[in-house]
Design an enzyme around this catalytic site. Structure first.
Site, PDB file in Angstrom:
ATOM      1  N   GLU A   1     -49.244 -12.738  39.835  1.00 23.05           N
ATOM      2  CA  GLU A   1     -48.138 -12.126  39.087  1.00 23.05           C
ATOM      3  C   GLU A   1     -47.962 -12.508  37.500  1.00 23.05           C
ATOM      4  O   GLU A   1     -46.980 -12.395  37.198  1.00 23.05           O
ATOM      5  CB  GLU A   1     -46.767 -12.207  39.831  1.00 23.05           C
ATOM      6  CG  GLU A   1     -46.628 -11.827  41.387  1.00 23.05           C
ATOM      7  CD  GLU A   1     -45.481 -11.938  41.956  1.00 23.05           C
ATOM      8  OE1 GLU A   1     -44.272 -11.322  41.860  1.00 23.05           O
ATOM      9  OE2 GLU A   1     -45.606 -13.113  42.884  1.00 23.05           O
TER      10      GLU A   1
ATOM     11  N   SER B   1     -44.311  -9.290  44.478  1.00 23.12           N
ATOM     12  CA  SER B   1     -44.691  -7.919  43.686  1.00 23.12           C
ATOM     13  C   SER B   1     -45.150  -6.966  44.478  1.00 23.12           C
ATOM     14  O   SER B   1     -46.047  -6.181  43.932  1.00 23.12           O
ATOM     15  CB  SER B   1     -45.259  -8.252  42.339  1.00 23.12           C
ATOM     16  OG  SER B   1     -44.476  -8.789  41.287  1.00 23.12           O
TER      17      SER B   1
ATOM     18  N   TYR C   1     -44.182  -1.269  38.738  1.00 22.56           N
ATOM     19  CA  TYR C   1     -44.253  -1.576  37.416  1.00 22.56           C
ATOM     20  C   TYR C   1     -44.745  -0.431  36.677  1.00 22.56           C
ATOM     21  O   TYR C   1     -44.667  -0.547  35.067  1.00 22.56           O
ATOM     22  CB  TYR C   1     -45.155  -2.640  37.161  1.00 22.56           C
ATOM     23  CG  TYR C   1     -44.376  -3.964  38.055  1.00 22.56           C
ATOM     24  CD1 TYR C   1     -43.360  -4.451  37.618  1.00 22.56           C
ATOM     25  CD2 TYR C   1     -45.257  -4.655  38.916  1.00 22.56           C
ATOM     26  CE1 TYR C   1     -42.766  -5.643  38.065  1.00 22.56           C
ATOM     27  CE2 TYR C   1     -44.560  -5.699  39.572  1.00 22.56           C
ATOM     28  CZ  TYR C   1     -43.523  -6.213  39.365  1.00 22.56           C
ATOM     29  OH  TYR C   1     -42.853  -7.120  39.935  1.00 22.56           O
TER      30      TYR C   1
ATOM     31  N   ARG D   1     -32.463 -12.297  44.788  1.00 23.20           N
ATOM     32  CA  ARG D   1     -32.529 -10.953  45.031  1.00 23.20           C
ATOM     33  C   ARG D   1     -32.913 -10.910  46.695  1.00 23.20           C
ATOM     34  O   ARG D   1     -34.250 -11.376  46.778  1.00 23.20           O
ATOM     35  CB  ARG D   1     -33.231 -10.307  44.249  1.00 23.20           C
ATOM     36  CG  ARG D   1     -32.955  -8.748  44.149  1.00 23.20           C
ATOM     37  CD  ARG D   1     -34.002  -7.918  43.625  1.00 23.20           C
ATOM     38  NE  ARG D   1     -35.205  -7.718  44.514  1.00 23.20           N
ATOM     39  CZ  ARG D   1     -36.300  -7.961  44.021  1.00 23.20           C
ATOM     40  NH1 ARG D   1     -36.786  -8.444  42.865  1.00 23.20           N
ATOM     41  NH2 ARG D   1     -37.339  -7.786  44.878  1.00 23.20           N
TER      42      ARG D   1
ATOM     43  N   ASP E   1     -34.309  -8.160  49.872  1.00 23.73           N
ATOM     44  CA  ASP E   1     -34.452  -6.978  50.014  1.00 23.73           C
ATOM     45  C   ASP E   1     -34.444  -6.598  51.594  1.00 23.73           C
ATOM     46  O   ASP E   1     -34.606  -7.603  52.310  1.00 23.73           O
ATOM     47  CB  ASP E   1     -36.032  -6.967  49.674  1.00 23.73           C
ATOM     48  CG  ASP E   1     -36.598  -7.169  48.221  1.00 23.73           C
ATOM     49  OD1 ASP E   1     -35.681  -7.029  47.515  1.00 23.73           O
ATOM     50  OD2 ASP E   1     -37.695  -7.562  48.072  1.00 23.73           O
TER      51      ASP E   1
ATOM     52  N   GLU F   1     -37.158 -10.190  52.980  1.00 17.66           N
ATOM     53  CA  GLU F   1     -37.440 -11.410  52.318  1.00 17.66           C
ATOM     54  C   GLU F   1     -36.289 -11.614  51.123  1.00 17.66           C
ATOM     55  O   GLU F   1     -35.395 -10.729  50.932  1.00 17.66           O
ATOM     56  CB  GLU F   1     -38.709 -11.194  51.683  1.00 17.66           C
ATOM     57  CG  GLU F   1     -38.877 -10.250  50.717  1.00 17.66           C
ATOM     58  CD  GLU F   1     -40.523 -10.123  49.997  1.00 17.66           C
ATOM     59  OE1 GLU F   1     -40.625 -10.604  49.235  1.00 17.66           O
ATOM     60  OE2 GLU F   1     -41.296  -9.605  50.669  1.00 17.66           O
TER      61      GLU F   1
ATOM     62  N   ASN G   1     -35.968 -13.496  47.142  1.00 22.48           N
ATOM     63  CA  ASN G   1     -36.682 -13.906  46.090  1.00 22.48           C
ATOM     64  C   ASN G   1     -35.924 -14.761  45.131  1.00 22.48           C
ATOM     65  O   ASN G   1     -34.719 -14.498  44.683  1.00 22.48           O
ATOM     66  CB  ASN G   1     -36.997 -12.522  45.044  1.00 22.48           C
ATOM     67  CG  ASN G   1     -37.973 -11.608  45.818  1.00 22.48           C
ATOM     68  OD1 ASN G   1     -39.345 -11.818  45.968  1.00 22.48           O
ATOM     69  ND2 ASN G   1     -37.284 -10.685  46.574  1.00 22.48           N
TER      70      ASN G   1
ATOM     71  N   GLY H   1     -37.969 -10.519  39.230  1.00 23.34           N
ATOM     72  CA  GLY H   1     -38.225 -10.204  38.112  1.00 23.34           C
ATOM     73  C   GLY H   1     -37.088 -10.043  37.232  1.00 23.34           C
ATOM     74  O   GLY H   1     -36.157  -9.296  37.409  1.00 23.34           O
TER      75      GLY H   1
END
Length: 351
Positions: free
Chosen positions: A13, A189, A255, A294, A296, A309, A311, A315
């Site tokens: 990443e 990612s 992205y 964050r 998900d 998961e 984070n 990002g």
């Protein structure tokens, strides 16, 4: 404040991290800080006699950074460092971090999200943004995080760790339920994530996932709406719904322009929004995460939310999900970066 924005590194990443770092560095300079970007792996080959003067360098030493459709060639990155040393920390990185009032960790993936950089900075006595080394490491390891979800009251799809030799992938593919998710436990990612729908696709996934290192995990495939919820400080921000333009929300979809639509706030009921927000907060606290994170989720057809998961260093490119959620509550990108710095600077790190 003097701030080193630590980015780049040697993970898959890397490109995302550099774009995050450039965005954060410029935003903090806009807020009056003396911020510079330092690449964790490449470091800085030549520094002036007084390294502190670097904090006044034009544009904060930000490189030209972009996220291409494919992950970067890390062997080419290795070859580009002049000293060719074995360390994953480049020249003068530690020295520059020690000069800073705080380090903004703009790293993603290996070395940054797994807690190793945080542990190094703890040992050096250097303040940094975000979560500590232990909670970062747990969140980065998808299997370790999942082990903490159910006791915390956070539903997650059925899963199991897989141990197999490459030649056993075909035999294993005949026994695992499909459709499913196959993923590397330390990926990010959407790298190292496969969504096989038949046994031949599963066999290929079991072979390819090993390229991403770490352990391999099988997960039950839950179908529904993809939601993500950011936590900032002690509050959950509005959920975002992700609608991939193609079938899967992979690295390119995340992205590249047109890869996905992101609806913020997500068009869900108030009850559904509160459900995923409460679960994100519960998991953030259970893992001991700090400042921001964050999580998900999949919201299934029966209104149940399943956590995939979490984070610890999501990002932070200007177009990333957390800045979009912050904007929904009236906080622009520089203000978000400033809040992360302020909240982190006041932390009393736990051992």
């Amino acid at each position: 404040m003097k701030i080193v924005v630590l980015a780049g590194g040697l993970s898959a990443e890397r490109a995302v991290s550099l774009v995050t770092g450039c965005g954060v560095c410029r935003a903090l300079r806009e807020r009056g800080h003396r911020a510079i970007l330092v690449d964790l792996f490449l470091g800085m080959e030549d520094v002036p006699a007084d390294p502190e003067t670097l904090f006044d360098a034009p544009d904060g030493l930000c490189p030209q950074a972009e996220i291409k459709a494919q992950a970067p060639d890390l062997e080419a990155v290795r070859r580009s460092r002049r000293d060719q040393g074995p360390s994953r920390i480049g020249p003068h990185v530690i020295e520059l971090c020690q000069l800073a009032d705080i380090v903004f960790i703009g790293l993603h993936g290996e070395d940054g999200e797994d807690g190793r950089v945080q542990a190094m900075l703890d040992l050096l006595g250097v303040p940094y943004t975000g979560s500590g080394y232990l909670s970062s490491g747990i969140a980065m390891d998808k299997a370790a995080a999942k082990r903490m979800m159910e006791p915390a009251g956070v539903p997650t799809p059925k899963w199991r760790l897989l141990e197999y030799a490459e030649e056993e992938a075909g035999e294993l593919a005949e026994t695992l339920p499909v459709p499913c998710v196959v993923k590397a436990t330390a990926g990010g990612s959407s790298l190292g994530v496969f969504l096989p729908e038949d046994r031949e696709a599963l066999r290929k996934a079991l072979q390819e996932v090993r390229r991403f290192g770490g352990r391999v995990m099988w997960e039950e495939r839950i179908f529904g709406r993809e939601l993500t919820v950011a936590v900032l400080g002690d509050r959950a921000l509005p959920p975002i719904e992700i609608l991939p333009a193609e079938k899967d929300f992979d690295y390119a979809a995340k992205y590249q322009a047109g890869g996905a639509r992101e609806l913020c706030p997500a068009p869900v009921t108030e009850e559904e929004a509160k459900l995923v927000q409460n679960l994100a907060l519960r998991l953030h606290r259970a893992l001991g995460l700090e400042v921001y994170s964050r999580a998900d989720f999949i919201l299934d057809g029966e209104g149940r939310a399943w956590c995939l998961e979490v984070n610890s260093l999501p990002g932070m490119t200007p177009g990333s999900l957390i800045p979009k959620a912050a904007a929904a509550v009236g906080m622009d990108y520089p203000a978000l970066c400033q809040e992360i710095v302020q909240r982190s600077h006041h932390l009393k790190r736990r051992g």
